[in-house]
Design a protein around this motif. Structure first.
Motif, PDB file in Angstrom:
ATOM      1  N   ALA A   1       0.828  -1.209   0.000  1.00  8.99           N
ATOM      2  CA  ALA A   1       0.000   0.000   0.000  1.00  8.99           C
ATOM      3  C   ALA A   1       0.861   1.258   0.000  1.00  8.99           C
ATOM      4  O   ALA A   1       0.536   2.248  -0.673  1.00  8.99           O
ATOM      5  N   LEU A   2       1.967   1.241   0.730  1.00  8.90           N
ATOM      6  CA  LEU A   2       2.862   2.394   0.755  1.00  8.90           C
ATOM      7  C   LEU A   2       3.451   2.661  -0.628  1.00  8.90           C
ATOM      8  O   LEU A   2       3.529   3.810  -1.069  1.00  8.90           O
ATOM      9  N   MET A   3       3.829   1.606  -1.322  1.00 10.25           N
ATOM     10  CA  MET A   3       4.396   1.758  -2.666  1.00 10.25           C
ATOM     11  C   MET A   3       3.352   2.264  -3.665  1.00 10.25           C
ATOM     12  O   MET A   3       3.699   2.917  -4.649  1.00 10.25           O
ATOM     13  N   GLU A   4       2.087   1.980  -3.408  1.00  8.16           N
ATOM     14  CA  GLU A   4       1.010   2.335  -4.344  1.00  8.16           C
ATOM     15  C   GLU A   4       0.457   3.745  -4.148  1.00  8.16           C
ATOM     16  O   GLU A   4      -0.345   4.201  -4.956  1.00  8.16           O
ATOM     17  N   GLU A   5       0.846   4.437  -3.069  1.00 12.23           N
ATOM     18  CA  GLU A   5       0.257   5.742  -2.777  1.00 12.23           C
ATOM     19  C   GLU A   5       0.451   6.735  -3.933  1.00 12.23           C
ATOM     20  O   GLU A   5       1.516   6.803  -4.529  1.00 12.23           O
ATOM     21  N   LEU A   6      -0.606   7.505  -4.208  1.00 13.50           N
ATOM     22  CA  LEU A   6      -0.516   8.544  -5.234  1.00 13.50           C
ATOM     23  C   LEU A   6       0.475   9.618  -4.799  1.00 13.50           C
ATOM     24  O   LEU A   6       0.522   9.998  -3.629  1.00 13.50           O
ATOM     25  N   PRO A   7       1.254  10.149  -5.736  1.00 16.76           N
ATOM     26  CA  PRO A   7       2.195  11.221  -5.388  1.00 16.76           C
ATOM     27  C   PRO A   7       1.474  12.557  -5.207  1.00 16.76           C
ATOM     28  O   PRO A   7       0.324  12.736  -5.640  1.00 16.76           O
ATOM     29  N   THR A   8       2.180  13.487  -4.598  1.00 20.22           N
ATOM     30  CA  THR A   8       1.612  14.815  -4.341  1.00 20.22           C
ATOM     31  C   THR A   8       1.082  15.456  -5.612  1.00 20.22           C
ATOM     32  O   THR A   8      -0.030  16.003  -5.649  1.00 20.22           O
ATOM     33  N   GLY A   9       1.895  15.409  -6.659  1.00 19.25           N
ATOM     34  CA  GLY A   9       1.526  16.074  -7.916  1.00 19.25           C
ATOM     35  C   GLY A   9       0.200  15.593  -8.473  1.00 19.25           C
ATOM     36  O   GLY A   9      -0.579  16.397  -9.013  1.00 19.25           O
ATOM     37  N   ARG A  10      -0.060  14.289  -8.351  1.00 22.39           N
ATOM     38  CA  ARG A  10      -1.331  13.775  -8.889  1.00 22.39           C
ATOM     39  C   ARG A  10      -2.501  14.293  -8.073  1.00 22.39           C
ATOM     40  O   ARG A  10      -3.567  14.600  -8.633  1.00 22.39           O
ATOM     41  N   TYR A  11      -2.326  14.424  -6.758  1.00 25.07           N
ATOM     42  CA  TYR A  11      -3.402  14.992  -5.945  1.00 25.07           C
ATOM     43  C   TYR A  11      -3.662  16.452  -6.329  1.00 25.07           C
ATOM     44  O   TYR A  11      -4.819  16.886  -6.394  1.00 25.07           O
ATOM     45  N   LEU A  12      -2.619  17.194  -6.590  1.00 29.51           N
ATOM     46  CA  LEU A  12      -2.799  18.613  -6.925  1.00 29.51           C
ATOM     47  C   LEU A  12      -3.511  18.773  -8.263  1.00 29.51           C
ATOM     48  O   LEU A  12      -4.392  19.636  -8.407  1.00 29.51           O
ATOM     49  N   THR A  13      -3.165  17.955  -9.256  1.00 28.39           N
ATOM     50  CA  THR A  13      -3.869  18.041 -10.544  1.00 28.39           C
ATOM     51  C   THR A  13      -5.300  17.536 -10.420  1.00 28.39           C
ATOM     52  O   THR A  13      -6.216  18.065 -11.051  1.00 28.39           O
ATOM     53  N   LEU A  14      -5.510  16.512  -9.586  1.00 28.21           N
ATOM     54  CA  LEU A  14      -6.864  15.994  -9.347  1.00 28.21           C
ATOM     55  C   LEU A  14      -7.743  17.068  -8.723  1.00 28.21           C
ATOM     56  O   LEU A  14      -8.886  17.280  -9.162  1.00 28.21           O
ATOM     57  N   LEU A  15      -7.234  17.746  -7.695  1.00 29.82           N
ATOM     58  CA  LEU A  15      -8.026  18.773  -7.018  1.00 29.82           C
ATOM     59  C   LEU A  15      -8.384  19.906  -7.973  1.00 29.82           C
ATOM     60  O   LEU A  15      -9.504  20.432  -7.943  1.00 29.82           O
ATOM     61  N   LYS A  16      -7.448  20.279  -8.830  1.00 31.54           N
ATOM     62  CA  LYS A  16      -7.736  21.328  -9.816  1.00 31.54           C
ATOM     63  C   LYS A  16      -8.845  20.881 -10.764  1.00 31.54           C
ATOM     64  O   LYS A  16      -9.762  21.637 -11.077  1.00 31.54           O
ATOM     65  N   GLU A  17      -8.775  19.644 -11.195  1.00 31.44           N
ATOM     66  CA  GLU A  17      -9.808  19.103 -12.085  1.00 31.44           C
ATOM     67  C   GLU A  17     -11.169  19.105 -11.400  1.00 31.44           C
ATOM     68  O   GLU A  17     -12.186  19.517 -11.987  1.00 31.44           O
ATOM     69  N   LEU A  18     -11.213  18.657 -10.154  1.00 33.76           N
ATOM     70  CA  LEU A  18     -12.477  18.610  -9.421  1.00 33.76           C
ATOM     71  C   LEU A  18     -13.062  20.006  -9.234  1.00 33.76           C
ATOM     72  O   LEU A  18     -14.271  20.219  -9.396  1.00 33.76           O
ATOM     73  N   ALA A  19     -12.212  20.947  -8.875  1.00 38.48           N
ATOM     74  CA  ALA A  19     -12.683  22.317  -8.667  1.00 38.48           C
ATOM     75  C   ALA A  19     -13.217  22.921  -9.952  1.00 38.48           C
ATOM     76  O   ALA A  19     -14.243  23.618  -9.956  1.00 38.48           O
ATOM     77  N   GLU A  20     -12.543  22.656 -11.066  1.00 36.08           N
ATOM     78  CA  GLU A  20     -12.941  23.269 -12.339  1.00 36.08           C
ATOM     79  C   GLU A  20     -14.297  22.792 -12.808  1.00 36.08           C
ATOM     80  O   GLU A  20     -15.033  23.547 -13.448  1.00 36.08           O
ATOM     81  N   PHE A  21     -14.663  21.528 -12.493  1.00 34.39           N
ATOM     82  CA  PHE A  21     -16.003  21.141 -12.944  1.00 34.39           C
ATOM     83  C   PHE A  21     -17.033  21.102 -11.830  1.00 34.39           C
ATOM     84  O   PHE A  21     -18.124  20.576 -11.998  1.00 34.39           O
ATOM     85  N   GLY A  22     -16.713  21.730 -10.666  1.00 31.29           N
ATOM     86  CA  GLY A  22     -17.785  22.084  -9.742  1.00 31.29           C
ATOM     87  C   GLY A  22     -17.944  21.278  -8.484  1.00 31.29           C
ATOM     88  O   GLY A  22     -18.965  21.420  -7.794  1.00 31.29           O
ATOM     89  N   THR A  23     -16.988  20.421  -8.123  1.00 31.56           N
ATOM     90  CA  THR A  23     -17.084  19.700  -6.854  1.00 31.56           C
ATOM     91  C   THR A  23     -17.009  20.699  -5.708  1.00 31.56           C
ATOM     92  O   THR A  23     -16.172  21.592  -5.700  1.00 31.56           O
ATOM     93  N   LYS A  24     -17.866  20.520  -4.708  1.00 32.56           N
ATOM     94  CA  LYS A  24     -17.978  21.502  -3.619  1.00 32.56           C
ATOM     95  C   LYS A  24     -17.136  21.153  -2.401  1.00 32.56           C
ATOM     96  O   LYS A  24     -16.710  22.034  -1.665  1.00 32.56           O
ATOM     97  N   ARG A  25     -16.907  19.849  -2.151  1.00 36.00           N
ATOM     98  CA  ARG A  25     -16.334  19.469  -0.864  1.00 36.00           C
ATOM     99  C   ARG A  25     -15.344  18.318  -1.045  1.00 36.00           C
ATOM    100  O   ARG A  25     -15.600  17.362  -1.772  1.00 36.00           O
TER     101      ARG A  25
END
Length: 350
Positions: free
Chosen positions: A56-80
């Protein structure tokens, strides 16, 4: 007003899908790690092997992928965004960077933590960025009872001190956020301590106390038939004490988790929210291991509006529920096989 919106929101989202063919999830639950520093009696973590944890530790998403994911979610309207376990989110070195991005992108942020790693630096960060909710998982109001459930009594005072510190920081800075919430899983180890949990919430300055139904990882923790009347009495006292203290407590909702839904009820979860596991797998909810897609390989939107997710929505609309729904202890509450649920029905309390 809130209650009306809670009823109307799922219908609104489903109608948007029907008319437009797409709507973003209102909330996304991020489970950024399976690492945890506790071994709570009621948690699936106790089943994980050392090999499971290494993988599970080896499989964790890197920081960069979380940052691009959050930008994507915000751009199409996720609230929380709800940053939750899995494991303990604060075990990730980059978790504050991820949380900062949530607020910079103008989304609401909820953090669920066991509180053992929450120090002054993290508390000050949450106050400074206007983080919305800090939810502490605390299942007992005394060190001994806490230790029996969470594995060690020595963490209790640390967690209590962290909650008080957060309250004091907000007071000094004249801030309302983050709201302080205590989350308590009700088992036969704490069912007589529920009004004392309200007292604890009051002492640390919590605004919200939520009781949660126990998913039986360990059947020995289920409340027995003979203990149900006493549990109900403690819930009643907890509700009355919370009302006196001005603390929001969910006793009525907690009891409703055992309620069978009327015939024809549709669960709106596939339209409203998604869970993203530590490895990038997107699943419909915390009860499902059925993977809709993986965001290491695709954008979230491709998964959310993909063939597997839309087929699941079609099944739900037709009243055909997949196997993972049988374990759902939330809305629409399919299982009522545990003694507490049976007793509540027999007493016509739900």
């Amino acid at each position: 007003m809130v209650r009306n919106w809670a009823v109307r929101a799922p219908l609104l989202y489903a109608s948007i899908w029907r008319c437009r063919g797409f709507a973003p999830p209102e909330e996304v639950d991020l489970k950024p790690t399976l690492r945890c520093n506790l071994r709570c009696k009621m948690c699936f973590q106790r089943r994980l092997s050392d090999e499971d944890r290494k993988r599970a530790l080896m499989e964790e998403l890197p920081t960069g992928r979380y940052l691009t994911l959050l930008k994507e979610l915000a751009e199409f309207g996720t609230k929380r965004i709800h940053v939750v376990g899995g494991g303990e989110p604060l075990m990730r070195d980059d978790i504050l960077e991820i949380m900062r991005a949530v607020k910079e992108l103008r989304m609401e942020g909820v953090l669920t933590t066991n509180g053992t790693l929450l120090d002054e630096r993290i508390a000050r960060f949450m106050v400074d960025v206007g983080w919305d909710v800090a939810m502490f998982s605390v299942d007992a109001p005394t060190p001994d009872a806490y230790g029996e459930i969470r594995g060690s009594p020595r963490f209790f005072e640390k967690v209590v001190s962290a909650m008080r510190m957060l309250t004091e920081l907000k007071r000094r800075e004249r801030r309302v956020k983050p709201l302080l919430q205590i989350h308590c899983v009700v088992t036969n180890l704490n069912n007589t301590l529920l009004e004392d949990m309200v007292e604890l919430a009051y002492r640390v300055g919590a605004q919200i106390l939520t009781f949660d139904k126990y998913y039986p990882e360990d059947p020995s923790l289920i409340i027995d038939d003979r203990d149900i009347p006493e549990t109900l009495e403690h819930l009643k006292r907890a509700a009355l004490k919370a009302e006196r203290y001005g603390i929001l407590v969910n006793v009525e909702e907690f009891l409703s988790m055992y309620k069978k839904p009327p015939s024809g009820v549709i669960c709106y979860r596939p339209w409203l929210s998604a869970d993203i596991n530590h490895n990038g797998d997107v699943v419909p909810c915390c009860y499902s291991e059925e993977v809709m897609g993986n965001i290491k390989e695709r954008s979230f939107r491709e998964v959310w509006d993909g063939e597997k997710y839309n087929e699941l929505r079609k099944m739900f609309k037709e009243g055909r529920f997949p196997d993972f729904c049988k374990d759902c202890y939330f809305y629409p509450g399919f299982l009522n096989d545990v003694p507490f649920g049976k007793q509540l029905h027999a007493l016509k309390l739900i």
